[in-house]
Write a protein that holds these residues in place. Structure first.
Motif, short mmCIF file in Angstrom:
data_model
loop_
_atom_site.label_atom_id
_atom_site.label_comp_id
_atom_site.label_asym_id
_atom_site.label_seq_id
_atom_site.Cartn_x
_atom_site.Cartn_y
_atom_site.Cartn_z
N ALA C 103 -19.98 37.24 55.04
CA ALA C 103 -20.62 38.17 55.98
C ALA C 103 -20.44 39.62 55.54
O ALA C 103 -21.00 40.53 56.14
CB ALA C 103 -20.04 37.97 57.38
N ARG C 104 -19.62 39.85 54.53
CA ARG C 104 -19.34 41.19 54.00
C ARG C 104 -18.71 42.09 55.06
O ARG C 104 -19.14 43.20 55.31
CB ARG C 104 -20.61 41.83 53.43
N HIS C 161 -21.88 54.74 59.63
CA HIS C 161 -22.82 53.80 59.02
C HIS C 161 -22.12 52.56 58.48
O HIS C 161 -22.77 51.63 58.03
CB HIS C 161 -23.56 54.47 57.87
N LEU C 178 -16.60 47.06 71.33
CA LEU C 178 -17.83 47.83 71.18
C LEU C 178 -18.50 47.42 69.89
O LEU C 178 -17.83 47.10 68.92
CB LEU C 178 -17.55 49.33 71.09
N SER C 180 -20.76 45.12 67.35
CA SER C 180 -20.91 43.69 67.18
C SER C 180 -20.87 43.36 65.70
O SER C 180 -21.09 44.22 64.86
CB SER C 180 -22.26 43.30 67.80
N ARG C 181 -20.59 42.09 65.41
CA ARG C 181 -20.69 41.66 64.01
C ARG C 181 -22.14 41.40 63.63
O ARG C 181 -22.46 41.18 62.46
CB ARG C 181 -19.87 40.39 63.79
N ALA C 182 -23.01 41.42 64.63
CA ALA C 182 -24.45 41.36 64.34
C ALA C 182 -24.88 42.78 63.96
O ALA C 182 -24.05 43.69 63.92
CB ALA C 182 -25.20 40.88 65.57
N LEU C 183 -26.16 42.99 63.72
CA LEU C 183 -26.57 44.33 63.26
C LEU C 183 -26.81 45.30 64.41
O LEU C 183 -27.02 46.48 64.19
CB LEU C 183 -27.81 44.22 62.37
N ASP C 184 -26.81 44.82 65.64
CA ASP C 184 -26.86 45.73 66.79
C ASP C 184 -26.21 45.05 67.98
O ASP C 184 -25.85 43.88 67.91
CB ASP C 184 -28.30 46.17 67.10
N ALA C 185 -26.01 45.78 69.04
CA ALA C 185 -25.35 45.23 70.22
C ALA C 185 -26.16 45.62 71.45
O ALA C 185 -26.95 46.56 71.41
CB ALA C 185 -23.93 45.78 70.34
N ALA C 186 -25.94 44.89 72.54
CA ALA C 186 -26.67 45.19 73.77
C ALA C 186 -26.18 46.51 74.37
O ALA C 186 -25.03 46.88 74.20
CB ALA C 186 -26.48 44.05 74.77
N ASP C 189 -25.68 52.74 72.38
CA ASP C 189 -24.97 52.72 71.10
C ASP C 189 -23.62 53.45 71.25
O ASP C 189 -23.44 54.58 70.79
CB ASP C 189 -25.82 53.39 70.02
N MET C 191 -20.85 52.71 69.92
CA MET C 191 -20.17 52.86 68.63
C MET C 191 -20.41 54.25 68.06
O MET C 191 -19.53 54.87 67.46
CB MET C 191 -20.69 51.82 67.64
#
Lengths: 352, 412, 483
Positions: C103-104, C161, C178, C180-186, C189, C191
């Motif tokens: 997952a880098r 970034h 805060l 996510s390990r995904a590329l965005d979060a609900a 922002d 973060m």
């Protein structure tokens, strides 16, 4: 333009004093997205034009109502681009809506999201104050990063006026490769490739076919192509544009379309719904009826979030519900920027 | 950093030196990264920058207690921080000054004082240490395992070639080394003999003085230094080319004789001369490499080696890569050693005074040294060697690199 | 020392490392912004999030200020303690958790050193991109607090970034995830808001960072110029030629001499300005860029162009660049580093104005900075033992920052505001904007105990200083678009 700003601020002030909600819009290309729209229309389309663009600076400053098309044409002429490959969904798309929705296109996992390239914003808050944050320079850490906070806030924190972006040179060469592979293999390959220094700029998997776009200088693209194999696709530009703007047939019916944002390495979700994967596995579009509660739980369990992107029943909420402690901060922030709750109320519907 | 030294110290030689060192420090914190105790404890107070601040406070006239003393005691004086410091802060000098002042101001409990006193007085006396060690060896089979592990295996010295060359050099015998591994200097003598240099050991010279020096007793150190100078002086007048030291820990001390006695009306010049003539054995051998190389290459290729560069060699004397180059040139295959800049935890009397930290450092070092599966671990300082051996349980032998070259030569 | 608070702390765990004596507190009185100091009421070195949350809960209940500190390498004074407060030192929370090479990502404690993350990822041919000059020792938690940049951020971005997710503890003791390990979060922002918030919104107790593949090929060029203007022009033209170098650094004569003297970097001593240019990426791409860059350098009158022939040579050049500030300390005992960013096209003009100002103040100023992104680091030299010199250097620094604002830039590119640039915040922002910052702070930290007095000046203080800068709520040179 200063007169226009004056009248916009007046409108907001008035709305605040009358407690009447405002529905901010540009080209209405993404009005399908987000919670239900209510309030008097506040049209930003007259507030248009490029304020400052100096290609050597890699910085572009524009007014929110500027059509996306106009901006991309100007950048193209200088051999540059908005690196997040913004989706249009309709030709009328403006840059303000692009930032407000915070949506990025196929290039996102490889160069960054809208928020990554927003440097500064000028906004009108819910009190009708004209405020500027961030800057026109690439590095800036003075004050909290309000500009990035505006990105994806669905216009609930302020009316976007001016926005500055970092832009990048546009790669001179591009090629798309096609591979036949199953979902699990595609997810694995996408992640393996992303861990290597390859000039990948987009990935897609749908119905047993993986597509990989390479961008860069001709020699680099050619070398990467030899490493990856696959077969070259003609007219790939149209393919990526149709995916970006949801013009491919998959997206065109009236079935509820869900945007599942998950860690890229998440194994196949096995939801038994038609699916299109992009962003190297990190974005999975599914369509059709689903039990929202079960779906949300499943996506949350892998560390992602589910959004009802288009069509379907919005009454159960479009956006993924927030944890109570997070929702509390959202409520506080909303009150800080818009104490009378008049800016796009309800467009972000996962806290109240 | 801005300083404002207290009246009691500011016009003394130590005060002036400390002030000029402190003024160079910009508090950037780079030194924390390579400090072994900061790595283990994660506390500013156990970092060079924290200790510098503690010393600065004392020098600026604030009350000092055993708290400052504890953090100074925990310092290994490995001087890894000096290698990292971009501003050239001579931390090693500062901590010597600081320790001596703290010692005077804070003192020691009876038990601690006795322990340190014994180390200070007993170790420098070669005979005493030998006797104690001999007793330990005899008792080893019946001693508890933990204690037994601390007693190194004795190595018999080989033949020392009779002086036969016009070129000659002196060698420091030291205090601990002759008891633990008397063959190191003999091996050095044999290697140098092959390249036309006779090595002379003067029996009346002994401990280099670093043990009392680093225990905060400069006076006792000066006595030992003067004794060595007296012992060597006639040979130097007769044309000895260099004072060779085979233990890098002692080497750093001999290199600083000139500084230590700079204010001594009688010995200042002589001490400076000794420091100028000082050479680590690696420097001497490297200078003769052209003659030595062909002799070494004649033999069969030897084994895989992990080299442990002592702090005194790489940070103190700032000799880096020389021994590694000599070993490679002799055909040895060097394995990779991660975090090679970190101390093994031996650090003079540290392993005795700070056993817990020392043991942790030794464990980390052994893991790093053995990560490349070497057949032998080579080093350049007898104290590090003994310390590592005590943690290795005989799994991998530890040798002085000069002994390995000596064996190569003997085989060829 | 507050006895009730101490009792609270002892209930958290008897093993909690609480320092209350003056002797051991003083080494914590400053970070790397040493002209300002304050000895805290106590310092605590917590070991995990539970302890942090409990400490914060007690402090907010008792209204005691809390300042957080990592490795203490900040140069804007962000970690300078409150005299009546608690200093939370997070250096013991230095555990490197999972390095997920697929997952880098890497999951690390806030006390983990920046460079240690890259070291841990090296086996997978990955690295953590932001590389401030202090990367050897600065902590990831501190990087998040300051939104640290570095020499390679023109291409790889700032901390904001490169960080995906954090665990945040609010002043009341509530913990949350805060991002996510995904590329965005609900949601919003957050973060973005927390990154660079200088410890004023919450405490970061765990960070998930993004790892980047080590580039296949790297070229490092050193170009010497007969004038600063030539070097500045070359910077704009390289980027205009469609090349985004991984790094593009500039050094003026004084820095060249200091680096050379102290680190023997092999810099040409007859040059007025040097550019250090790094190109990286796919081998063929880099080769293509190299040709274009060399062409530009020649066109811009480079008197000498050198290419690092080995990794060792490249490392030597970078070591000299990163150690430049400390090396400068060999010129004069004390120095003050400024951190403004300007639109790149203003470089020659602004540098000329800096030289003029330096002459007016009769002070030595050296320039070493990230030219690629217009982030200036003029370095003012002084001797703190000479009365008034430090104050003069600060005044000069303030003027330099105001020039940055005037030409459309900012008062801090990457060092943060801390206590150092509070005054200039009143120049860059208007009252309603500062009020917005205070409202954001209150949304996270209603008790107002986290790092009080840093980052954002109170409106009252701005009003006190304001006479100089803000007239009728308008900026000097209001005709210049500023945001």
């Amino acid at each position: 333009m200063e007169n226009l700003i004056q009248s916009l601020t007046e409108r907001v002030k008035q709305a605040a004093s009358n407690n009447t909600p405002l529905a901010i819009h540009g080209g209405n290309s993404k009005s399908f997205y987000g919670g239900a729209i209510r309030g008097d229309a506040l049209d930003l389309r007259a507030y248009t034009g490029i304020i400052d663009y100096e290609p050597k600076e890699l910085v572009l400053t524009v007014r929110a109502g500027t059509p996306l098309q106009e901006i991309e044409t100007a950048l193209e002429a200088a051999g540059q681009m908005l690196p997040f490959e913004p989706p249009y969904y309709a030709d009328t798309a403006t840059i303000g809506g692009t930032v407000a929705t915070g949506l990025s296109g196929p290039r996102r996992p490889y160069t960054g999201a809208v928020r990554d390239f927003v440097l500064g914003t000028r906004i009108i808050n819910g009190k009708g104050e004209d405020l500027s944050f961030g800057g026109r320079v690439i590095k800036n850490v003075a004050g909290y990063d309000v500009s990035r906070l505006m990105t994806g806030a669905m216009g609930t924190l302020g009316v976007l006026l001016d926005i500055s972006f970092k832009v990048l040179p546009k790669p001179t060469d591009e090629i798309t490769l096609r591979f036949e592979m199953d979902e699990a293999t595609a997810i694995q390959r996408f992640n393996e490739w992303a861990g290597k220094p390859l000039p990948i700029s987009a990935t897609s998997w749908h119905q047993g076919v993986a597509m990989v776009r390479l961008s860069g200088a001709a020699a680099g693209v050619k070398a990467a192509r030899e490493k990856l194999g696959g077969e070259a696709v003609a007219d790939a530009q149209a393919f990526w544009r149709d995916l970006r703007d949801h013009r491919a047939p998959f997206f065109e019916d009236a079935e509820p379309l869900r945007r599942l944002s998950v860690p890229s390495t998440t194994s196949p979700l096995s939801l038994d719904l038609p699916q299109w994967i992009e962003w190297g596995g990190a974005l999975r579009w599914v369509k059709g009826a689903a039990d929202v509660k079960v779906l949300r739980e499943k996506i949350a369990s892998v560390g992602g979030h589910a959004t009802l992107f288009r069509h379907g029943d919005k009454s159960v909420g479009v956006f993924h519900p927030l944890a109570p402690v997070l929702a509390k901060i959202h409520v506080n922030l909303k009150a800080a920027f818009d104490p009378d709750n008049i800016l796009n109320p309800g467009r972000m519907d996962n806290f109240s | 950093m801005q300083t404002n030294l207290a009246d009691w110290i500011k016009d003394t030689p130590e005060g002036r030196e400390a002030d000029s060192i402190l003024r160079k420090c910009v508090h950037c914190g780079f030194c924390l990264a390579t400090c072994p105790t900061y790595n283990l404890l994660g506390d500013e107070l156990d970092s060079p920058r924290g200790r510098i601040y503690l010393m600065k406070q004392m020098l600026e006239g604030e009350a000092v207690t055993e708290k400052t003393q504890l953090h100074l005691d925990r310092c290994l004086t490995c001087r890894s921080c000096e290698s990292t410091c971009p501003s050239g802060v001579q931390y090693g000098r500062l901590v010597d000054i600081g320790r001596e002042l703290v010692e005077k101001k804070v003192g020691r409990s009876v038990a601690e004082g006795t322990q340190r006193g014994v180390l200070k007085r007993a170790l420098p006396r070669t005979g005493l240490f030998s006797a104690a060690l001999a007793l330990g060896r005899i008792m080893k089979p019946v001693l508890p395992k933990a204690l037994a592990a601390k007693i190194p295996v004795k190595r018999t010295p080989g033949a020392w070639p009779a002086p036969r060359h016009a070129r000659n050099m002196l060698v420091l015998q030291g205090c601990v080394q002759p008891a633990i591994d008397p063959d190191i200097n003999a091996a050095t003598a044999r290697v140098l003999d092959r390249v036309g240099v006779s090595l002379i050991a003067v029996p009346s010279a002994g401990c280099c003085g670093s043990l009392p020096q680093h225990l905060g007793d400069a006076e006792a150190a000066h006595v030992l230094i003067k004794r060595n100078i007296d012992a060597w002086w006639t040979y130097i007048e007769a044309g000895a080319e260099a004072v060779v030291v085979t233990a890098s820990g002692c080497g750093t001390m001999v290199a600083e004789y000139g500084h230590a006695l700079r204010n001594d009306p009688v010995y200042a010049a002589k001490a400076a001369k000794i420091s100028a003539l000082f050479r680590d054995v690696s420097q001497v051998v490297a200078a003769e490499q052209e003659r030595l190389s062909p002799l070494l290459r004649a033999s069969t290729p030897p084994s895989r080696v992990a080299f442990h560069s002592p702090c005194t060699l790489q940070h103190g004397l700032k000799i880096r890569g020389v021994v590694e180059g000599l070993l490679r040139d002799a055909g040895f295959e060097l394995t990779a050693v991660p975090d090679g800049h970190l101390c093994c935890g031996s650090a003079g009397t540290y392993s005795i005074l700070q056993p817990e930290l020392s043991k942790q450092l030794r464990g980390n070092k052994i893991a790093a040294l053995t990560s490349g599966s070497p057949a032998v671990i080579a080093s350049a300082n007898v104290a590090c060697m003994a310390h590592l051996e005590s943690g290795l349980d005989g799994k991998v032998p530890v040798r002085h690199w000069i002994e390995m070259l000596d064996e190569q030569l003997a085989a060829s | 020392m507050n006895a009730g608070l101490l009792a609270d702390f002892s209930r958290i765990t008897p093993a909690l490392n609480v320092i209350t004596d003056h002797e051991r507190l003083r080494p914590f009185e400053t970070d790397a912004f040493i002209s300002h100091r304050a000895v805290p009421m106590c310092a605590i070195l917590p070991e995990d999030e539970t302890q942090v949350a409990a400490i914060l809960a007690s402090c907010s209940a008792r209204g005691v200020p809390v300042v957080t500190r990592g490795a203490g390498t900040g140069i804007s004074g962000g970690a300078i303690p409150s005299e009546d407060g608690v200093l939370l030192v997070l250096t013991r929370m230095n555990h490197i958790g999972k390095v997920d090479h697929q997952a880098r990502t890497a999951t690390v404690g806030p006390g983990v050193r920046n460079l240690a993350v890259s070291d841990a990822a090296a086996a997978h041919n990955l690295f953590y991109a932001p590389d401030p000059s202090s990367q050897l020792i600065c902590s990831i938690g501190g990087n998040v607090a300051e939104n640290s940049g570095g020499v390679h951020c023109l291409k790889y971005g700032l901390t904001t970034h490169n960080v995906l997710q954090v665990r945040l503890v609010l002043s009341g003791g509530e913990s949350m995830t805060l991002g996510s390990r995904a590329l965005d979060a609900a949601g919003y922002d957050l973060m973005a808001v927390v990154t660079g918030s200088e410890g004023m919104l919450g405490l970061v107790t765990e960070v998930v960072v993004k790892l980047t593949p080590v580039p296949e090929h790297v070229e490092t060029l050193l170009a010497a110029f007969p004038s600063v203007t030539d070097a500045a022009n070359a910077v704009g033209r390289i980027i205009g030629a469609g090349v985004v170098p991984a790094a593009l650094e500039m050094m003026d004569k004084m820095v060249i001499e200091a680096c050379e003297k102290f680190m023997s970097a092999g810099f040409p001593l007859d040059a007025e300005a040097l550019l250090l240019i790094e190109l990286d990426g796919v081998r063929e791409e880099v080769a293509d860029q190299l040709v274009r860059v060399e062409q530009v350098l020649n066109d811009c009158h480079a008197q000498e162009i050198r290419r690092a022939k080995s990794d060792a040579e490249r490392e030597k050049l970078w070591k000299a660049r990163k150690g430049a500030f400390a090396a400068l300390a060999t010129i004069r005992p004390d120095y003050y580093t400024i951190d403004g960013t300007i639109p790149r096209r203003c470089l020659p003009d602004v540098l000329a104005r800096y030289t003029q100002l330096a002459e007016e103040y009769r002070m030595l100023v050296a320039n070493v900075f990230h030219a690629g992104d217009g982030n200036l680091h003029p370095c003012i030299f002084y001797d703190a033992t000479v009365p008034g010199e430090m104050e003069r250097s600060e005044e000069l620094g303030g003027k330099m920052l105001e020039i940055c604002v005037e030409v459309g830039g900012t008062i801090t590119g990457e060092h943060g505001v801390g206590v150092e640039k509070l005054r200039q915040m009143c120049v860059q922002f208007r009252e309603a904007e500062l009020a917005t910052f205070h409202a954001i702070k209150a949304a996270f930290d209603p008790a107002g105990i986290l790092n009080p007095g840093k980052g954002v000046p109170s409106l009252k203080r701005c009003a006190e200083w304001g006479g100089m800068h803000v007239r009728e709520g308008k900026m000097p040179r209001a005709d210049i678009p500023r945001f």
